[in-house]
Enzyme design. Structure first.
Site, PDB file in Angstrom:
ATOM      1  N   SER A  15      91.304 104.998  61.764  1.00 20.03           N
ATOM      2  CA  SER A  15      90.372 105.418  60.705  1.00 20.03           C
ATOM      3  C   SER A  15      90.612 104.619  59.418  1.00 20.03           C
ATOM      4  O   SER A  15      89.671 104.350  58.667  1.00 20.03           O
ATOM      5  CB  SER A  15      90.465 106.924  60.441  1.00 20.03           C
ATOM      6  OG  SER A  15      91.677 107.246  59.811  1.00 20.03           O
ATOM      7  N   ASN A  16      91.847 104.218  59.148  1.00 22.96           N
ATOM      8  CA  ASN A  16      92.092 103.369  57.970  1.00 22.96           C
ATOM      9  C   ASN A  16      91.507 101.974  58.170  1.00 22.96           C
ATOM     10  O   ASN A  16      90.966 101.387  57.228  1.00 22.96           O
ATOM     11  CB  ASN A  16      93.588 103.305  57.650  1.00 22.96           C
ATOM     12  CG  ASN A  16      94.035 104.527  56.863  1.00 22.96           C
ATOM     13  OD1 ASN A  16      93.663 104.689  55.702  1.00 22.96           O
ATOM     14  ND2 ASN A  16      94.796 105.405  57.508  1.00 22.96           N
ATOM     15  N   ARG A  67     112.240  93.165  70.752  1.00 21.62           N
ATOM     16  CA  ARG A  67     111.427  93.328  69.552  1.00 21.62           C
ATOM     17  C   ARG A  67     111.120  91.955  68.925  1.00 21.62           C
ATOM     18  O   ARG A  67     110.020  91.702  68.460  1.00 21.62           O
ATOM     19  CB  ARG A  67     112.232  94.186  68.555  1.00 21.62           C
ATOM     20  CG  ARG A  67     111.428  95.035  67.641  1.00 21.62           C
ATOM     21  CD  ARG A  67     112.345  95.902  66.800  1.00 21.62           C
ATOM     22  NE  ARG A  67     112.711  97.153  67.437  1.00 21.62           N
ATOM     23  CZ  ARG A  67     111.908  98.216  67.523  1.00 21.62           C
ATOM     24  NH1 ARG A  67     110.707  98.189  67.010  1.00 21.62           N
ATOM     25  NH2 ARG A  67     112.303  99.315  68.118  1.00 21.62           N
ATOM     26  N   ARG A  93     105.169 100.536  65.450  1.00 20.40           N
ATOM     27  CA  ARG A  93     106.362  99.800  65.862  1.00 20.40           C
ATOM     28  C   ARG A  93     107.193  99.486  64.619  1.00 20.40           C
ATOM     29  O   ARG A  93     106.631  99.056  63.596  1.00 20.40           O
ATOM     30  CB  ARG A  93     106.018  98.459  66.550  1.00 20.40           C
ATOM     31  CG  ARG A  93     105.119  98.554  67.750  1.00 20.40           C
ATOM     32  CD  ARG A  93     105.632  99.475  68.832  1.00 20.40           C
ATOM     33  NE  ARG A  93     106.889  99.058  69.425  1.00 20.40           N
ATOM     34  CZ  ARG A  93     107.624  99.845  70.210  1.00 20.40           C
ATOM     35  NH1 ARG A  93     107.243 101.082  70.469  1.00 20.40           N
ATOM     36  NH2 ARG A  93     108.750  99.402  70.720  1.00 20.40           N
ATOM     37  N   LEU A  95     109.418  97.217  62.450  1.00 23.25           N
ATOM     38  CA  LEU A  95     109.501  95.755  62.358  1.00 23.25           C
ATOM     39  C   LEU A  95     110.909  95.335  61.924  1.00 23.25           C
ATOM     40  O   LEU A  95     111.535  95.997  61.091  1.00 23.25           O
ATOM     41  CB  LEU A  95     108.471  95.246  61.352  1.00 23.25           C
ATOM     42  CG  LEU A  95     107.015  95.517  61.766  1.00 23.25           C
ATOM     43  CD1 LEU A  95     106.068  95.321  60.586  1.00 23.25           C
ATOM     44  CD2 LEU A  95     106.607  94.628  62.932  1.00 23.25           C
ATOM     45  N   ASN A 109     101.641  98.608  53.944  1.00 26.64           N
ATOM     46  CA  ASN A 109     101.538  99.742  54.866  1.00 26.64           C
ATOM     47  C   ASN A 109     100.956 100.930  54.099  1.00 26.64           C
ATOM     48  O   ASN A 109     101.066 101.000  52.876  1.00 26.64           O
ATOM     49  CB  ASN A 109     102.942 100.098  55.378  1.00 26.64           C
ATOM     50  CG  ASN A 109     102.931 101.267  56.347  1.00 26.64           C
ATOM     51  OD1 ASN A 109     102.078 101.351  57.237  1.00 26.64           O
ATOM     52  ND2 ASN A 109     103.871 102.195  56.181  1.00 26.64           N
ATOM     53  N   SER A 138     100.596 106.888  50.102  1.00 27.15           N
ATOM     54  CA  SER A 138     101.158 105.749  49.372  1.00 27.15           C
ATOM     55  C   SER A 138     100.851 104.456  50.117  1.00 27.15           C
ATOM     56  O   SER A 138     101.085 104.372  51.326  1.00 27.15           O
ATOM     57  CB  SER A 138     102.685 105.871  49.280  1.00 27.15           C
ATOM     58  OG  SER A 138     103.071 107.125  48.762  1.00 27.15           O
ATOM     59  N   ALA A 175      91.971 110.870  51.285  1.00 30.02           N
ATOM     60  CA  ALA A 175      92.552 110.122  50.158  1.00 30.02           C
ATOM     61  C   ALA A 175      93.037 108.739  50.624  1.00 30.02           C
ATOM     62  O   ALA A 175      92.912 107.749  49.890  1.00 30.02           O
ATOM     63  CB  ALA A 175      93.704 110.913  49.544  1.00 30.02           C
TER      64      ALA A 175
HETATM   65  C1  GRF Z   1      97.688 107.485  58.793  1.00 25.60           C
HETATM   66  O1  GRF Z   1      97.926 108.805  58.407  1.00 25.60           O
HETATM   67  C2  GRF Z   1      98.648 106.544  58.106  1.00 25.60           C
HETATM   68  O2  GRF Z   1      99.005 106.978  56.830  1.00 25.60           O
HETATM   69  C3  GRF Z   1      99.847 106.581  59.024  1.00 25.60           C
HETATM   70  O3  GRF Z   1      99.300 106.650  60.319  1.00 25.60           O
HETATM   71  C4  GRF Z   1      98.018 107.249  60.267  1.00 25.60           C
HETATM   72  C5  GRF Z   1      97.069 106.279  60.903  1.00 25.60           C
HETATM   73  O4  GRF Z   1      95.779 106.826  61.022  1.00 25.60           O
HETATM   74  N1  GRF Z   1     100.692 105.435  58.809  1.00 25.60           N
HETATM   75  P1  GRF Z   1      94.562 105.904  61.470  1.00 25.60           P
HETATM   76  O5  GRF Z   1      94.963 105.265  62.788  1.00 25.60           O
HETATM   77  O6  GRF Z   1      94.342 104.888  60.395  1.00 25.60           O
HETATM   78  O7  GRF Z   1      93.399 106.836  61.632  1.00 25.60           O
END
Ligand code: GRF
Length: 214
Positions: A15-16, A67, A93, A95, A109, A138, A175
């Site tokens: 979703s991000n 890795r 993963r 890093l 991140n 964050s 958010a």
């Molecule tokens: C989010 O809550 C992000 O903050 C965390 O993993 C989740 C990823 O969600 N690191 P999406 O795959 O972006 O929906």
């Protein structure tokens, strides 16, 4: 000015990625996503990449003995594609410090808490248990220590009296979808400077704090 060539690394829902891609699709946005990499062949986020017309590569970590070899494969793809910024978005993963150091200042991140509160997993449960009045997310530069790098943007949301984990997670995720595109814009507009382990935005100490939406 040329748009910042950005890669997004995912493992799941994406979703991000979707929020970042939507911002990049707005004319005049200073960054473009030119590559998505997933370590999970079945990541739902790969569908968002396809629909947005972004080239996606699957690099299954299980195909690599170590890795370091897995990361070398990813590094080669990123450098071959001329990537200038790597956004981790639910990339599950850890890093190595070698990878992190070689992308220092170009690797960010998003984490679902107001760091330094609650690094690691189960952030929403822990925020509820701690009776926090605010939760949030964050965006930070990645350092070798997990969820501890210099903060770029944070977004706050209230914790409400009848919250449970899913309700709070949904509010924080909304958010996140504002904070990550904002951070990408600030970086792409070259307004973010990494000075040692501190971030400056427009010459002032970071992070940029997004207030709770009204
Ligand atoms: C989010 O809550 C992000 O903050 C965390 O993993 C989740 C990823 O969600 N690191 P999406 O795959 O972006 O929906």
């Amino acid at each position: 000015m040329a748009r910042l060539k950005t890669a997004v690394l995912i493992s799941g829902r994406g979703s991000n990625l979707q929020a970042l891609a939507a911002s990049c699709a707005v004319p005049g946005f200073p960054a473009e996503i030119t590559l998505v990499i997933s370590n999970q062949p079945k990541a739902a986020g790969l569908g968002h990449a396809t629909r947005a017309g972004i080239p996606a590569k699957i690099v299954p970590h299980r195909d690599y003995e170590t890795r370091e070899e897995f990361e070398a494969a990813i590094d080669k793809i990123l450098r071959g594609a001329g990537i200038e910024l790597v956004c981790l978005a639910g990339f599950m993963r850890v890093l190595t410090s070698h990878f992190v150091d070689s992308w220092r200042g170009k690797l960010v991140n998003i984490h679902p808490s107001l760091l330094p509160d609650f690094p690691g997993l189960d952030t929403h449960r822990r925020a509820l248990e701690a009776h926090k009045r605010f939760a949030g997310c964050s965006v930070h530069f990645v350092s070798a220590e997990i969820d501890a790098g210099p903060l770029i943007v944070q977004a706050k949301v209230p914790v409400l009296p009848d919250d449970d984990e899913p309700k709070l997670a949904a509010r924080v995720l909304e958010a996140e979808h504002k904070a990550y595109p904002l951070a990408l814009r600030l970086i792409a507009e070259r307004r973010v400077r990494l000075k040692g382990d501190k971030v400056e935005i427009d010459g002032k100490p970071g992070p940029f704090m997004l207030p709770p939406a009204r």
